[in-house]
Design an enzyme around this catalytic site. Structure first.
Site, short mmCIF file in Angstrom:
data_model
loop_
_atom_site.label_atom_id
_atom_site.label_comp_id
_atom_site.label_asym_id
_atom_site.label_seq_id
_atom_site.Cartn_x
_atom_site.Cartn_y
_atom_site.Cartn_z
N GLU A 1 0.84 -1.21 0.00
CA GLU A 1 0.00 0.00 0.00
C GLU A 1 0.87 1.25 0.00
OE1 GLU A 1 -1.36 1.79 3.42
OE2 GLU A 1 -0.92 0.12 4.76
N VAL B 1 -5.24 0.21 3.18
CA VAL B 1 -5.39 -1.25 3.15
C VAL B 1 -6.64 -1.63 2.35
CG1 VAL B 1 -5.90 -3.28 4.56
CG2 VAL B 1 -4.09 -1.70 5.26
N SER C 1 -12.44 1.52 10.80
CA SER C 1 -11.79 1.59 9.49
C SER C 1 -12.54 0.76 8.45
CB SER C 1 -10.36 1.08 9.60
OG SER C 1 -9.74 1.11 8.33
N ALA C 2 -12.61 1.29 7.24
CA ALA C 2 -13.18 0.54 6.11
C ALA C 2 -12.30 -0.64 5.72
CB ALA C 2 -13.38 1.47 4.92
N ASP C 3 -11.09 -0.71 6.31
CA ASP C 3 -10.23 -1.88 6.05
C ASP C 3 -10.98 -3.17 6.39
OD1 ASP C 3 -8.26 -0.01 5.56
OD2 ASP C 3 -6.99 -0.56 7.27
N LYS D 1 -3.17 -1.53 14.37
CA LYS D 1 -2.43 -0.46 15.07
C LYS D 1 -2.89 -0.37 16.52
CE LYS D 1 -2.93 2.30 11.49
NZ LYS D 1 -2.80 1.47 10.31
#
Ligand code: PSU
Ligand code: MN
Length: 307
Positions: free
Chosen positions: A26, A107, A141-143, A160
């Site tokens: 990424e 990501v 997160s949209a991850d 994280k």
């Protein structure tokens, strides 16, 4: 208007055409996670780590509306130098395509573009996830949802540690994302080896990791997270870790930072407050993940995945 398909670099296209090992990387961690100008050297080191593992690196970014998979050195320069480069999650890709804009991929969007390009391995630092206080802010997160839809393996050092790690693991379970530790059932905590959460499963070799990915791809769409902890003697000092993270989250709150600015703000604050210690550990863990992803890609290329 049809969005442009990802543009593969000649080296990446050749490797994929031969069924050779390729690892997606990424660009948000370069553009928004590491400070300039250190990010430029890190970009080269990360690509070199993938090669050391036995695979071809494919750094992904959107340039002038076109998603690129595999960047030239000049394109990496652009990603690392431009302070106004956008941070693009999946939902931002159509805007960038339609308006001809440039941005680094997170990501979520890297996973989507890697899959579209036919790349089964992806290395990063730490996944995005459920933020602390998400019960009030809804900041997740949209991850996570992206990984529930894309069929690849992400090698990372957990999520994280600025996040709510147990809540993130719960969401990964709800989303049926496969999570497996590399030589451990302790879920890593990004800068530290132990997040305090455990995993049900571990694999011992790149070949076993590749076998898990092959089984997952045959089953149903969705990712495999391969959690690769830092060795204990390479992690960030635990007290420093806890202190600077509390400090950084308080600073973000005080500054009223919201939305996609939160993660870059907090990482930047950590790098300053720890006088570069988090930066050094961050780069080190990404390098380890990149090399391991290269090894898994090489193992996978020996037994090509079912398509
Ligand atoms: N890992 C790192 N540094 C980073 C990131 C991951 O070591 O900067 C980035 C990734 O691109 C990830 C993003 O997708 O942070 C998550 O941002 P958010 O929390 O806004 O979804
Ligand atoms: Mn967010």
């Amino acid at each position: 208007m049809q969005p442009s398909p990802p543009l593969l670099s000649p080296e990446v296209a050749d490797a994929l055409a031969e069924g050779g090992p390729v690892v997606a990387l990424e660009s948000t961690l370069l553009a928004h996670g590491l400070p300039r100008p250190d990010n430029r050297a890190a970009a080269d080191e990360i690509e070199a780590a993938v090669r050391a593992g036995g695979a071809v690196p494919a750094t992904i970014a959107v340039l002038d509306g076109v998603p690129h998979v595999g960047l030239t050195p000049e394109q990496v320069d652009r990603v690392c130098a431009d302070p106004s480069l956008a941070k693009l999650g999946v939902r931002d890709l159509p805007i960038a395509a339609a308006l001809g804009l440039s941005g680094a991929t997170t990501v979520s969007s890297t996973a989507l573009l890697a899959e579209a390009g036919g790349i089964p391995l992806f290395a990063t630092g730490g996944l995005g996830g459920v933020h602390r206080e998400a019960g009030e802010t809804f900041d997740e997160s949209a991850d996570l949802t992206a990984l529930s839809r894309t069929s690849l393996m992400v090698v990372c050092a957990g999520v994280k540690s600025i996040l709510d790690v147990p809540a993130t693991l719960e969401r990964l379970e709800s989303l049926s994302v496969t999570v497996v530790g590399y030589r451990t059932t302790t879920f890593p905590g990004f800068y530290v080896a132990d997040s305090g959460s455990t995993l049900d499963w571990s694999v011992e070799t790149p070949e076993q990791a590749a076998a898990v990915l092959i089984s997952r791809r045959a089953l149903t769409p969705g990712a495999v997270v391969l959690a690769n902890p830092l060795p204990a003697d390479e992690q960030l000092d635990r007290d420093l870790h806890d202190r600077v993270i509390a400090d950084a989250l308080a600073a973000a709150e005080a500054a009223g930072v919201r939305g996609k600015a939160v993660t870059p703000f907090v990482l930047d604050h950590l790098h300053r407050a720890s006088e570069g210690a988090t930066l050094e550990v961050n780069v080190r863990l990404v390098l380890r993940n990149a090399e391991l992803a290269g090894r898994v890609a090489a193992a996978l290329a020996v037994v090509p995945p079912r398509r």
